[in-house]
Design a protein around this motif. Structure first.
Motif, mmCIF file in Angstrom:
data_model
loop_
_atom_site.group_PDB
_atom_site.id
_atom_site.type_symbol
_atom_site.label_atom_id
_atom_site.label_comp_id
_atom_site.label_asym_id
_atom_site.label_seq_id
_atom_site.Cartn_x
_atom_site.Cartn_y
_atom_site.Cartn_z
ATOM 1 N N SER A 6 -29.113 -7.635 -0.622
ATOM 2 C CA SER A 6 -28.431 -6.948 0.464
ATOM 3 C C SER A 6 -28.312 -7.879 1.672
ATOM 4 O O SER A 6 -29.196 -8.682 1.938
ATOM 5 N N ASN A 7 -27.216 -7.739 2.395
ATOM 6 C CA ASN A 7 -26.951 -8.613 3.519
ATOM 7 C C ASN A 7 -26.906 -7.828 4.810
ATOM 8 O O ASN A 7 -26.486 -6.683 4.827
ATOM 9 N N LYS A 8 -27.295 -8.461 5.901
ATOM 10 C CA LYS A 8 -27.261 -7.835 7.219
ATOM 11 C C LYS A 8 -26.329 -8.564 8.177
ATOM 12 O O LYS A 8 -26.314 -8.284 9.353
ATOM 13 N N ARG A 9 -25.537 -9.519 7.656
ATOM 14 C CA ARG A 9 -24.613 -10.274 8.499
ATOM 15 C C ARG A 9 -23.171 -9.981 8.094
ATOM 16 O O ARG A 9 -22.892 -9.677 6.935
ATOM 17 N N PRO A 10 -22.234 -10.129 9.047
ATOM 18 C CA PRO A 10 -20.816 -9.943 8.713
ATOM 19 C C PRO A 10 -20.335 -11.011 7.733
ATOM 20 O O PRO A 10 -20.864 -12.119 7.686
ATOM 21 N N PHE A 11 -19.325 -10.660 6.951
ATOM 22 C CA PHE A 11 -18.717 -11.591 6.001
ATOM 23 C C PHE A 11 -17.207 -11.461 6.134
ATOM 24 O O PHE A 11 -16.662 -10.361 6.057
ATOM 25 N N THR A 12 -16.534 -12.583 6.362
ATOM 26 C CA THR A 12 -15.079 -12.604 6.495
ATOM 27 C C THR A 12 -14.494 -13.429 5.361
ATOM 28 O O THR A 12 -15.028 -14.483 5.030
ATOM 29 N N PHE A 13 -13.400 -12.938 4.781
ATOM 30 C CA PHE A 13 -12.716 -13.697 3.739
ATOM 31 C C PHE A 13 -11.216 -13.422 3.815
ATOM 32 O O PHE A 13 -10.774 -12.473 4.458
ATOM 33 N N ILE A 14 -10.454 -14.286 3.174
ATOM 34 C CA ILE A 14 -8.996 -14.184 3.170
ATOM 35 C C ILE A 14 -8.519 -13.883 1.751
ATOM 36 O O ILE A 14 -8.885 -14.577 0.807
ATOM 37 N N VAL A 15 -7.709 -12.843 1.603
ATOM 38 C CA VAL A 15 -7.039 -12.548 0.339
ATOM 39 C C VAL A 15 -5.707 -13.284 0.429
ATOM 40 O O VAL A 15 -4.818 -12.890 1.185
ATOM 41 N N ASP A 16 -5.588 -14.356 -0.318
ATOM 42 C CA ASP A 16 -4.481 -15.302 -0.156
ATOM 43 C C ASP A 16 -3.232 -14.926 -0.954
ATOM 44 O O ASP A 16 -2.681 -15.732 -1.686
ATOM 45 N N GLN A 17 -2.801 -13.707 -0.787
ATOM 46 C CA GLN A 17 -1.542 -13.264 -1.386
ATOM 47 C C GLN A 17 -0.958 -12.153 -0.530
ATOM 48 O O GLN A 17 -1.666 -11.533 0.267
ATOM 49 N N ARG A 18 0.324 -11.919 -0.698
ATOM 50 C CA ARG A 18 0.998 -10.870 0.073
ATOM 51 C C ARG A 18 0.310 -9.527 -0.185
ATOM 52 O O ARG A 18 0.021 -9.188 -1.332
ATOM 53 N N PRO A 19 0.033 -8.753 0.876
ATOM 54 C CA PRO A 19 -0.606 -7.447 0.679
ATOM 55 C C PRO A 19 0.230 -6.532 -0.216
ATOM 56 O O PRO A 19 1.459 -6.568 -0.179
ATOM 57 N N THR A 20 -0.448 -5.741 -1.010
ATOM 58 C CA THR A 20 0.194 -4.787 -1.916
ATOM 59 C C THR A 20 -0.261 -3.386 -1.529
ATOM 60 O O THR A 20 -1.442 -3.165 -1.295
ATOM 61 N N VAL A 21 0.676 -2.450 -1.485
ATOM 62 C CA VAL A 21 0.293 -1.063 -1.214
ATOM 63 C C VAL A 21 -0.249 -0.446 -2.497
ATOM 64 O O VAL A 21 0.144 -0.824 -3.602
ATOM 65 N N LYS A 22 -1.150 0.499 -2.354
ATOM 66 C CA LYS A 22 -1.690 1.182 -3.528
ATOM 67 C C LYS A 22 -0.639 2.143 -4.060
ATOM 68 O O LYS A 22 -0.158 3.012 -3.337
ATOM 69 N N GLY A 23 -0.276 1.973 -5.299
ATOM 70 C CA GLY A 23 0.730 2.833 -5.909
ATOM 71 C C GLY A 23 0.168 4.219 -6.208
ATOM 72 O O GLY A 23 -1.010 4.375 -6.512
ATOM 73 N N ARG A 24 1.012 5.202 -6.125
ATOM 74 C CA ARG A 24 0.588 6.569 -6.441
ATOM 75 C C ARG A 24 0.387 6.705 -7.948
ATOM 76 O O ARG A 24 1.082 6.072 -8.730
ATOM 77 N N PRO A 25 -0.548 7.551 -8.349
ATOM 78 C CA PRO A 25 -0.711 7.797 -9.789
ATOM 79 C C PRO A 25 0.605 8.308 -10.373
ATOM 80 O O PRO A 25 1.332 9.048 -9.726
ATOM 81 N N ARG A 26 0.897 7.905 -11.582
ATOM 82 C CA ARG A 26 2.133 8.288 -12.261
ATOM 83 C C ARG A 26 1.829 9.140 -13.478
ATOM 84 O O ARG A 26 0.758 9.029 -14.076
#
Length: 122
Positions: A6-26
């Protein structure tokens, strides 16, 4: 997979791709509900990236800040002090989604024009 300490410090990271919206269930042809492949792929990519970066495991309340742009997403996860609890059982994002959808067309033309959301459960 073993859990990391377990960690008690902040963690920052980059998702290196265009953001994707969550699709609705089909609903499939045979009456089964499924999640769109694009959503599953995007979720798997983020999970694999976090594991690859050896992102810490947080076992208590956390704060998440996400900054989206056309090419990437910057995410910061910070632990919160103990005592952040709630009697509400639902996920904060689901409460927010219902609220924004309810205000859609009434308080604003479309909820996609909402640019900043800070969600909190109490």
């Amino acid at each position: 997979m073993p859990r990391r300490k377990s960690n008690k410090r902040p963690f920052t990271f980059i998702v290196d791709q265009r953001p994707t919206v969550k699709g609705r269930p089909r609903l499939g042809r045979r009456g089964r509900v499924f999640t769109p492949a694009r959503t599953l792929e995007a979720e798997a990519y983020i999970a694999a990236l976090y594991e690859k970066l050896r992102g810490p495991f947080y076992d208590g309340p956390v704060q998440i800040e996400a900054v989206f742009n056309t090419t990437e997403t910057q995410v910061t996860i910070s632990p919160l002090e103990e005592g952040h609890t709630s009697k509400l059982r639902g996920d904060t994002d689901n409460y927010l989604k219902l609220l924004l959808d309810g205000l859609n067309g009434v308080a604003f033309t479309d909820d996609k024009c909402v640019m900043i959301v800070r969600g909190e459960k109490r």
